[in-house]
Design a protein around this motif. Structure first.
Motif, mmCIF file in Angstrom:
data_model
loop_
_atom_site.group_PDB
_atom_site.id
_atom_site.type_symbol
_atom_site.label_atom_id
_atom_site.label_comp_id
_atom_site.label_asym_id
_atom_site.label_seq_id
_atom_site.Cartn_x
_atom_site.Cartn_y
_atom_site.Cartn_z
ATOM 1 N N SER A 78 0.833 -1.197 0.000
ATOM 2 C CA SER A 78 0.000 0.000 0.000
ATOM 3 C C SER A 78 0.872 1.253 0.000
ATOM 4 O O SER A 78 1.893 1.316 0.699
ATOM 5 C CB SER A 78 -0.908 0.005 1.232
ATOM 6 N N GLU A 79 0.485 2.240 -0.792
ATOM 7 C CA GLU A 79 1.237 3.491 -0.834
ATOM 8 C C GLU A 79 1.163 4.221 0.504
ATOM 9 O O GLU A 79 2.026 5.043 0.815
ATOM 10 C CB GLU A 79 0.702 4.390 -1.955
ATOM 11 N N ALA A 80 0.134 3.905 1.281
ATOM 12 C CA ALA A 80 -0.016 4.547 2.599
ATOM 13 C C ALA A 80 0.684 3.765 3.703
ATOM 14 O O ALA A 80 0.607 4.140 4.872
ATOM 15 C CB ALA A 80 -1.497 4.707 2.934
ATOM 16 N N SER B 12 3.076 2.502 6.389
ATOM 17 C CA SER B 12 4.061 3.196 7.211
ATOM 18 C C SER B 12 5.077 2.186 7.730
ATOM 19 O O SER B 12 4.714 1.204 8.380
ATOM 20 C CB SER B 12 3.361 3.894 8.384
#
Length: 426
Positions: free
Chosen positions: A215-217, A219
């Motif tokens: 996912s680009e989000a 963390s």
């Protein structure tokens, strides 16, 4: 058979959820059921478990039944038939070598368990490496395709501008060169992706399914605890190769005791009963006995002393091997810890660089419209943006892999760590 059924069920489940893609844990389960290297390790473990009953057997009694039936011819008795039978028992009372062999058998079972854990950990890392390699290859291909599309549009615009006299032929040549180079990169990226897929297929023994992507989000977090010395200390004590080295050293120590036992006396309890009959010369004869058998080795040509010296040398070797394993564990822990730290920092820097690259491309395109930027500037800005996206994805994969390698160096890598990675996928 059971594992094959599990793999089939898992493949069906993955196929049914192809829209989401198979996550790392699902691919790992396929690998556990199908990987040849891990299957070999599992078979070796099963074989290793048999060392314990073999060692225990040396401490238990042995019983033998014998018998024969013969036709005899002698000068004094002529032709006659005979048969004999016997039942004997021997119970070791003191045999130093047997005792040490039994203790070694326990260690060999422990070694088999540890070796299987090493194979399992190795499989987890190999699956993660192959999984991320496929994702990275997909990103490289996607970047090349996006570059090709962008350069194709720039080439078309440069040709139109040249036709109406708004730009020079240099802009067209530059755009054409970028387009041709990206076409070559796309071909290389397609080939690399195919190779990476085949590498993963070798592990799971089936066609590579659609994989869940990062996912680009997502963390990425720092190691917990965020202390290198703590990880190094844990690696020194809990690293799986260090554990194997400790077991090997103890086994070598037992081997020294075993070989020294070749100089010691042995004592066995023995008992037996038997009988026979000669026809027609004599009747039945039966007898039994019970007693102690004592033996003291005096001289075996120097072989026992030689085996002791050999065992002592191998014990010294095991000490050095253990020291080497500890040093390697410390090095692996440090390298992986630094890999996570630098990876997290690099990801943050590239995320900021991506924002900057997007802003630069936007302003460069605007500058082209007002005449303060050239088409080559736009091409360079696009190239910078695509390169940053590719490097950012690669840095994320390498950071995640470094985290798993850090857990492996500390001897704590397990399936829960793979599930933690699954939480970052989509």
């Amino acid at each position: 058979m059971r594992l094959k059924l599990l793999a089939s069920i898992l493949l069906t489940a993955i196929a049914n959820s192809a829209a989401m893609g198979a996550n790392l844990s699902e691919i790992y389960q396929l690998a556990r059921a199908n990987d040849a290297e891990f299957s070999s390790a599992r078979a070796a473990y099963t074989a290793g478990l048999e060392k314990l009953p073999q060692g225990r057997a040396l401490l238990r009694p042995s019983v033998n039944l014998t018998g024969n039936l013969r036709e005899n011819d002698s000068d004094s008795s002529g032709l006659f038939s005979s048969h004999q039978y016997g039942l004997s028992l021997s119970q070791p009372i003191y045999r130093k070598q047997n005792l040490e062999t039994y203790e070694q058998a326990k260690l060999l079972v422990l070694q088999a368990e540890q070796t299987l854990k090493v194979a399992e950990q190795s499989l987890q890392l190999r699956v993660a490496q192959a999984y991320f390699a496929v994702l990275q290859a997909q990103d490289v291909l996607a970047t090349a395709q996006s570059q090709k599309q962008a350069f194709s549009e720039q080439l078309a615009q440069a040709r139109k501008s040249f036709e109406v006299g708004a730009s020079t032929i240099t802009d067209t040549h530059e755009a054409q060169a970028r387009f041709d180079l990206t076409t070559a990169q796309e071909i290389a990226a397609q080939n690399d992706l195919e190779v990476k897929r085949r590498a993963l297929e070798q592990i799971i023994a089936s066609e590579t399914p659609e994989l869940a992507r990062l996912s680009e989000a997502a963390s990425l977090s720092l190691p917990e605890p965020n202390n290198m010395d703590a990880w190094v200390k844990q690696a020194e004590s809990d690293n799986l190769f260090v554990a194997l080295g400790k077991t090997a050293q103890e086994n070598a120590r037992r081997e020294v005791g075993k070989q020294k036992g070749g100089h010691l006396p042995t004592l066995d309890l023995s008992a037996g009963y038997g009988g026979g009959r000669n026809v027609p010369t004599t009747g039945n004869t039966n007898s039994g006995y019970i007693g102690l058998d004592f033996a003291l080795p005096i001289y075996q040509g120097g072989a026992t002393a030689s085996r002791v010296r050999e065992a002592v040398a191998l014990l010294e070797k095991s000490r050095h091997d253990l020291d080497s394993a500890r040093r390697q564990a410390r090095l692996d822990a440090r390298q992986s810890f630094l890999g996570v730290l630098s990876g997290v920092a690099q990801v943050k820097a590239l995320e900021q660089a991506l924002v900057s690259s997007e802003a630069q491309l936007k302003s460069t395109k605007l500058g082209l419209e007002v005449g303060v930027r050239t088409r080559v500037d736009v091409l360079n800005a696009q190239q910078q943006l695509f390169t940053t996206k590719r490097d950012l994805a690669a840095a994320r994969y390498q950071t995640l892999l470094a985290g798993l390698q850090l857990k492996a160096a500390a001897g704590s890598l397990n399936e829960e760590d793979l599930k933690a990675v699954d939480a970052l996928l989509k």
